[in-house]
Design an enzyme around this catalytic site. Structure first.
Site, short mmCIF file in Angstrom:
data_model
loop_
_atom_site.label_atom_id
_atom_site.label_comp_id
_atom_site.label_asym_id
_atom_site.label_seq_id
_atom_site.Cartn_x
_atom_site.Cartn_y
_atom_site.Cartn_z
N ASP A 80 0.85 -1.18 0.00
CA ASP A 80 0.00 0.00 0.00
C ASP A 80 0.89 1.24 0.00
OD1 ASP A 80 -2.18 1.66 0.15
OD2 ASP A 80 -2.77 1.10 2.19
N LYS A 81 0.25 2.37 -0.24
CA LYS A 81 0.94 3.66 -0.18
C LYS A 81 0.09 4.58 0.67
CE LYS A 81 0.58 7.97 -1.89
NZ LYS A 81 -0.62 8.80 -1.82
N HIS A 82 0.74 5.43 1.46
CA HIS A 82 -0.02 6.36 2.30
C HIS A 82 0.74 7.68 2.36
CE1 HIS A 82 -3.42 6.54 5.18
NE2 HIS A 82 -2.73 7.55 5.69
N SER A 83 -0.02 8.76 2.34
CA SER A 83 0.60 10.09 2.43
C SER A 83 0.27 10.71 3.78
CB SER A 83 0.04 10.94 1.29
OG SER A 83 0.02 12.29 1.62
N THR A 120 -8.48 10.87 0.49
CA THR A 120 -8.80 10.05 -0.69
C THR A 120 -10.25 9.56 -0.65
OG1 THR A 120 -6.50 9.40 -0.81
CG2 THR A 120 -8.05 8.02 -2.01
N ARG A 168 -8.91 14.61 16.42
CA ARG A 168 -7.72 15.42 16.10
C ARG A 168 -8.08 16.51 15.11
NH1 ARG A 168 -4.08 11.42 13.55
NH2 ARG A 168 -2.59 13.10 13.29
N SER A 183 -1.48 6.73 13.89
CA SER A 183 -2.67 6.71 13.04
C SER A 183 -2.39 5.92 11.75
CB SER A 183 -3.06 8.16 12.72
OG SER A 183 -4.00 8.21 11.69
N LYS A 187 -3.41 1.61 11.05
CA LYS A 187 -4.33 1.26 9.96
C LYS A 187 -3.70 0.26 9.01
CE LYS A 187 -5.45 5.48 8.51
NZ LYS A 187 -5.59 6.64 9.37
N LYS A 188 -2.41 0.45 8.75
CA LYS A 188 -1.76 -0.43 7.77
C LYS A 188 -1.58 -1.84 8.32
CE LYS A 188 -2.23 2.70 5.37
NZ LYS A 188 -3.08 2.74 4.18
N1 URA Z 1 -2.96 10.16 7.40
C1 URA Z 1 -3.46 9.43 8.43
O1 URA Z 1 -4.05 8.37 8.22
N2 URA Z 1 -3.32 9.88 9.67
C2 URA Z 1 -2.70 11.04 9.96
O2 URA Z 1 -2.59 11.38 11.10
C3 URA Z 1 -2.18 11.82 8.89
C4 URA Z 1 -2.32 11.35 7.61
#
Ligand code: URA
Length: 435
Positions: A80-83, A120, A168, A183, A187-188
């Site tokens: 996966d990719k996450h920003s 997204t 938050r 966070s 999730k990952k």
């Molecule tokens: N993406 C996330 O899932 N959590 C964050 O805190 C910032 C970006």
């Protein structure tokens, strides 16, 4: 049984919490025995005092285990990719179908808008009929058939993150290395990823505005991710200007789709980042032996149209109606913002643009707000372009046209002019390292 207020006082006063105390808070947040007021106090104290790396690991693991964890192992390596969040950051919409078209399995679970940054899931949900909530059976079958799913966090996956994420957003406690790390990585882990490519944004449109903060976040993400058994590649990337031309919901989906359809017309910033991130995903997944080979594979599936086709297959598989969406957004009210002067575009106050988009309805002020899928801005200029007075600078889109005057003024104030061309910047990938 610990007393929640005593734990909160301990954190408030700058002492590190034990993993048992963190587990107790996370369990209580999910069970409802810790109130949202107490959870918000924990977030504010953590944001101000910081979380040590052992506290971050404890928070990450407690959040990951707060709900169900997917396991896609029988389908192969999941990447996966996450920003960490930006403005105009539609890269997931490109890299997921590119990586899948090149043979990777991408169970992508994304977030909604956070602070001044877009999400997204909000973008995907602007597609008429598109569902980001898939049953387990649907997700598995689609991942097997297309190699990609793009989903939101369901109620069962990392529910602690879901609660803390929106708190938050509401309480101004996003910008914390420990909270962002927990966070993302929780999730990952829950999503069942084996490999993760992280785009850590730095600059005027990012949560981390200084390079040293972005580096600290990148390092913490790598350490906690690897500690949890993930292969991790990190790119620290420039987020000073909005990415591409479009920022918002549907306008970004459309820009991503056009970029996949016509790679030769893709804005160079989107192209550079998309190729790097999808190339790194292919390398992690073992589909390329080097990053350069991954980039070459990514470019090949993009340029031959396979990634564009995968994007449309993904939309159809998740109930989206592409033609219906194009039709729906054709008649959205618009407002053209014109240049007040002659000059070069010297830069953008990109965070202000993100906040203006929230004002326009593209994001939320409160977790319970709904977003306007049509809301967004399309710029007609990039940094370094020359603009004549009266020329269109940007077009705003929104269902609520009564917000145009106010938002246009905010966006106008965020576009900086100079009589000399600005010094060109180098590439957007400032640093990258990984497994
Ligand atoms: N993406 C996330 O899932 N959590 C964050 O805190 C910032 C970006």
């Amino acid at each position: 049984m610990p007393i929640p207020a005593e734990i909160l006082r301990k954190k408030r006063d700058g002492h590190a919490l034990t993993s048992e105390e963190i587990q107790f808070l996370v369990d209580g947040i999910v069970a409802g025995t810790i109130s949202h007021a107490q959870a918000a106090a924990f977030l504010m104290a953590s944001c101000i005092r910081g979380l040590r790396s052992d506290e971050t690991v404890a928070l990450t693991m407690a959040m990951a285990r707060s709900g169900v964890c997917y396991d896609w192992r029988e389908l192969g390596y999941a990447v996966d990719k996450h920003s960490t969040g930006g403005v105009g950051d539609k890269l997931s919409l490109l890299v997921a179908p590119i990586a899948a078209a090149a043979g990777a399995r991408v169970p992508m679970m994304s977030g909604r808008g956070l602070g001044h940054t877009g999400g997204t899931v909000d973008k995907l949900e602007s597609i008429v009929g598109f569902s980001t909530a898939l049953s387990n059976a649907h997700a598995r079958a689609q991942l097997e058939r297309l190699g990609v799913i793009m989903i939101a966090q369901s109620a069962e996956v990392a529910p602690a993150d879901r609660i803390l994420y929106s708190l938050r957003d509401e309480t101004g406690t996003v910008e914390s290395v420990g909270l962002i790390t927990a966070s993302i990585i929780s999730k990952k882990i829950a999503e069942g990823a084996n490999g993760l490519v992280l785009d850590v944004k730095v600059g005027r449109g990012a949560f981390m505005q200084q390079m040293e903060d972005a580096r600290a976040l990148a390092q913490m993400l790598v350490d906690v991710g690897r500690g949890a058994g993930l292969d991790v590649h990190v790119a620290v990337t420039d987020m000073n200007d909005p990415l591409g031309y479009a920022a918002g919901n549907w306008v970004e989906v459309l820009e991503a789709e056009r970029a996949l359809a016509e790679p030769s017309a893709c804005p160079s910033d989107i192209e550079e980042l998309t190729l790097h991130l999808s190339g790194a995903m292919l390398q992690l997944a073992g589909l390329a032996t080097t990053l350069d080979e991954g980039i070459a594979r990514a470019r090949a599936v993009w340029h031959c149209g396979a990634a564009w086709e995968r994007f449309h297959q993904l939309i159809a598989a998740q109930g989206g109606d592409w033609d219906g969406s194009r039709e729906r957004y054709q008649h959205v009210p618009t407002f053209v913002l014109r240049s007040p002067q002659n000059g070069y575009i010297a830069g953008f106050a990109t965070r202000t643009i993100g906040l203006a988009l929230v004002e326009l309805g593209a994001g939320r002020r409160r977790a319970t707000d709904s977003v306007d899928p049509a809301a967004g801005v399309v710029f007609h200029c990039k940094r370094g372009d020359w603009c004549e007075r009266g020329e269109p600078l940007a077009t705003l889109y929104a269902c609520a046209s009564d917000r145009f005057d106010f938002v246009a003024e905010q966006i106008r104030s965020a576009i900086e002019f100079s009589s000399e061309p600005p010094v060109p910047r180098g590439g957007l990938i400032l640093e990258s390292f990984g497994s």
